[in-house]
Design a protein around this motif. Structure first.
Motif, short mmCIF file in Angstrom:
data_model
loop_
_atom_site.label_atom_id
_atom_site.label_comp_id
_atom_site.label_asym_id
_atom_site.label_seq_id
_atom_site.Cartn_x
_atom_site.Cartn_y
_atom_site.Cartn_z
N SER A 121 0.84 -1.20 0.00
CA SER A 121 0.00 0.00 0.00
C SER A 121 0.87 1.25 0.00
N GLY A 122 0.31 2.33 -0.50
CA GLY A 122 1.04 3.60 -0.49
C GLY A 122 1.37 4.06 0.91
N GLU A 123 0.45 3.80 1.85
CA GLU A 123 0.69 4.19 3.23
C GLU A 123 1.90 3.45 3.82
N ALA A 124 1.98 2.14 3.55
CA ALA A 124 3.10 1.36 4.08
C ALA A 124 4.42 1.79 3.44
N ALA A 125 4.37 2.09 2.15
CA ALA A 125 5.59 2.52 1.46
C ALA A 125 6.08 3.86 2.01
N LEU A 126 5.15 4.78 2.24
CA LEU A 126 5.52 6.09 2.79
C LEU A 126 6.13 5.95 4.19
N ALA A 127 5.56 5.06 4.98
CA ALA A 127 6.07 4.87 6.34
C ALA A 127 7.48 4.27 6.33
N ALA A 128 7.82 3.55 5.27
CA ALA A 128 9.13 2.90 5.20
C ALA A 128 10.20 3.76 4.57
N LEU A 129 9.82 4.90 4.00
CA LEU A 129 10.81 5.76 3.34
C LEU A 129 11.83 6.26 4.36
N PRO A 130 13.08 6.39 3.97
CA PRO A 130 14.10 6.93 4.90
C PRO A 130 13.81 8.39 5.22
N PRO A 131 14.26 8.86 6.39
CA PRO A 131 13.93 10.23 6.81
C PRO A 131 14.63 11.30 5.97
N THR A 132 15.75 10.97 5.34
CA THR A 132 16.46 11.96 4.52
C THR A 132 16.45 11.52 3.07
N ARG A 133 16.60 12.49 2.18
CA ARG A 133 16.57 12.24 0.75
C ARG A 133 17.94 12.46 0.13
N ARG A 134 18.98 12.17 0.89
CA ARG A 134 20.33 12.33 0.38
C ARG A 134 21.20 11.16 0.84
N ALA A 135 22.16 10.81 -0.02
CA ALA A 135 23.21 9.87 0.34
C ALA A 135 24.51 10.64 0.22
N GLY A 136 25.03 11.10 1.35
CA GLY A 136 26.16 12.01 1.31
C GLY A 136 25.73 13.34 0.72
N SER A 137 26.38 13.75 -0.36
CA SER A 137 26.02 15.01 -1.02
C SER A 137 25.15 14.79 -2.24
N PHE A 185 23.75 4.75 0.02
CA PHE A 185 22.59 4.49 -0.84
C PHE A 185 22.11 3.06 -0.67
N VAL A 186 23.03 2.09 -0.67
CA VAL A 186 22.67 0.69 -0.50
C VAL A 186 22.00 0.46 0.85
N MET A 187 22.53 1.05 1.90
CA MET A 187 21.97 0.86 3.23
C MET A 187 20.54 1.40 3.30
N LYS A 188 20.31 2.59 2.74
CA LYS A 188 18.97 3.16 2.81
C LYS A 188 17.98 2.37 1.96
N ALA A 189 18.41 1.96 0.77
CA ALA A 189 17.52 1.19 -0.09
C ALA A 189 17.23 -0.18 0.52
N GLN A 190 18.24 -0.81 1.14
CA GLN A 190 18.03 -2.11 1.77
C GLN A 190 17.08 -2.00 2.95
N ALA A 191 17.19 -0.94 3.74
CA ALA A 191 16.29 -0.75 4.88
C ALA A 191 14.85 -0.58 4.40
N PHE A 192 14.66 0.14 3.32
CA PHE A 192 13.31 0.30 2.76
C PHE A 192 12.79 -1.05 2.27
N ALA A 193 13.64 -1.79 1.56
CA ALA A 193 13.21 -3.09 1.04
C ALA A 193 12.84 -4.04 2.18
N ASP A 194 13.63 -4.05 3.24
CA ASP A 194 13.31 -4.93 4.38
C ASP A 194 11.97 -4.55 5.00
N ALA A 195 11.67 -3.25 5.05
CA ALA A 195 10.43 -2.81 5.69
C ALA A 195 9.20 -3.23 4.90
N ILE A 196 9.31 -3.38 3.59
CA ILE A 196 8.15 -3.77 2.76
C ILE A 196 8.27 -5.23 2.30
#
Length: 373
Positions: A121-137, A185-196
């Motif tokens: 669901s869109g709600e579950a995906a939004l809840a799993a998004l990382p808090p920041t939208r950057r990987a380094g710079s 980037f890998v860590m944030k994407a993996q955390a999102f994938a694990d959450a869903i």
């Protein structure tokens, strides 16, 4: 009192009067030029006050908000004209979401597909998004594929998604994506994938880092940010005088004090040109007494579409301001620029546009605006 004493007294009074008059004239001459009050037609009837209405036929006025650019080190130059840091960068159109403007592109992003075991669901995906939208710079984003529209989008409530993708930008004006940023980037994407409860497929790090370096080298070789100075010949200018003359050429106030921008012809596009002057003068308690002796006129080439003819408009604006404000166009070192010095720059810019087009990074495109930011 003798005639000689009377004559000397008269001559002294005349000299004193001349000195006072000369000082007054000098003060008036050197005072900052002020904006002229708008002319009013006495025969015109007062305009009727119109109440606001929500009529579909009324066109809304687009707004353009500039933000400061980033310094990436030594500045290139074109035919001896110093290139200044970008004074503005584009923002997403008012009618579109920032995420839509940022849409991932394999041309400038490293992308990892993420396939969940079952629709999310869109709600579950939004809840799993990382808090920041950057990987380094580097900007980082996660998108979901909307089966109904056939488009990638930022997850929204009320939708169900069967496919996602995570991406990180390969390069920007801060430099190329490095191994540390790729790992983040890998860590944030993996955390999102694990959450869903999904399985990501990451591209090879060394290959993507090498691709980032090549893209960054191309961007460094084709990054043109032009800046010129307009200097007062004699009397200085007040902020109101600058704004009045710039407004006649289509400039509107920017988001920062001492900042004016020339809007693009298409709604939602970044400003064509930027005009800046001393911020302290703009914030003065009595701006009309603030003396401005120079302005900056800037163009961030990669951010403005070629069809806008931004350099030709810059030349027109500079010539018009120099004439109306009694100024002279100079380079960043304060050296006056004759009109003939601008022709080689125009020719070089045409070649630059062709090279950007050949790389599918046409000036003014979302990809170019993201890369050169």
């Amino acid at each position: 009192m003798s005639n000689l004493q009377i004559s000397l007294a008269v001559i002294g009074a005349v000299l004193l009067a001349l000195i006072v008059a000369y000082n007054a004239w000098t003060t008036h001459r050197n005072a900052p030029r002020k904006a002229q009050p708008p002319e009013r037609d006495a025969s015109a009837e007062p305009a009727q006050r119109l109440e606001p209405a929500l009529d579909e036929s009324e066109a809304s006025v687009p707004t353009v908000s500039p933000v400061h650019g980033l310094d990436r080190g030594p500045e290139p130059s074109i035919h001896g004209v110093d290139v200044d840091d970008a004074l503005h960068l584009p923002v997403p159109p008012a009618h579109a979401s920032p995420e839509r403007w940022f849409q991932l592109d394999p041309l400038i992003d490293a992308i990892a597909p993420i396939v969940p075991e079952q629709p999310v669901s869109g709600e579950a995906a939004l809840a799993a998004l990382p808090p920041t939208r950057r990987a380094g710079s580097k900007p980082f984003a996660i998108e979901a594929f909307n089966d109904a529209s056939g488009q990638w989008e930022t997850p929204v409530p009320g939708q169900r998604y069967r496919a996602f993708q995570a991406g990180v930008q390969l390069a920007n004006r801060m430099g190329a994506l490095n191994e540390i940023e790729f790992s983040e980037f890998v860590m944030k994407a993996q955390a999102f994938a694990d959450a869903i409860n999904a399985a990501p497929e990451f591209p090879d790090m060394l290959q993507e880092v090498a691709r980032a370096r090549e893209l960054d080298q191309f961007a460094s070789d084709h990054d043109a940010q032009l800046a010129f100075q307009l200097r007062a010949r004699q009397a200085a200018w007040s902020p109101g005088y600058v704004q009045q003359n710039a407004a006649r050429l289509g400039f509107v106030p920017g988001a920062l004090p001492g900042r004016l921008v020339l809007p693009a012809g298409t709604a939602g596009q970044p400003p064509v040109l930027g005009l800046g002057y001393d911020t302290q003068a703009a914030l003065s308690d009595d701006p009309e007494q603030s003396a401005i002796r120079e302005l900056s006129l800037s163009l961030d080439v990669a951010h403005v579409a070629r069809a806008e003819q931004p350099f030709a408009r810059l030349r027109q604006v500079a010539a018009a301001l120099c004439e109306s404000m009694d100024g002279v166009l100079c380079d960043q070192n304060g050296n006056p620029l004759p009109a003939m010095a601008m022709d080689p720059i125009a020719a070089d810019l045409e070649q630059l546009y062709d090279q950007l087009d050949g790389r599918d990074l046409s000036a003014g495109s979302p990809q170019a605006r993201r890369l050169f930011s």
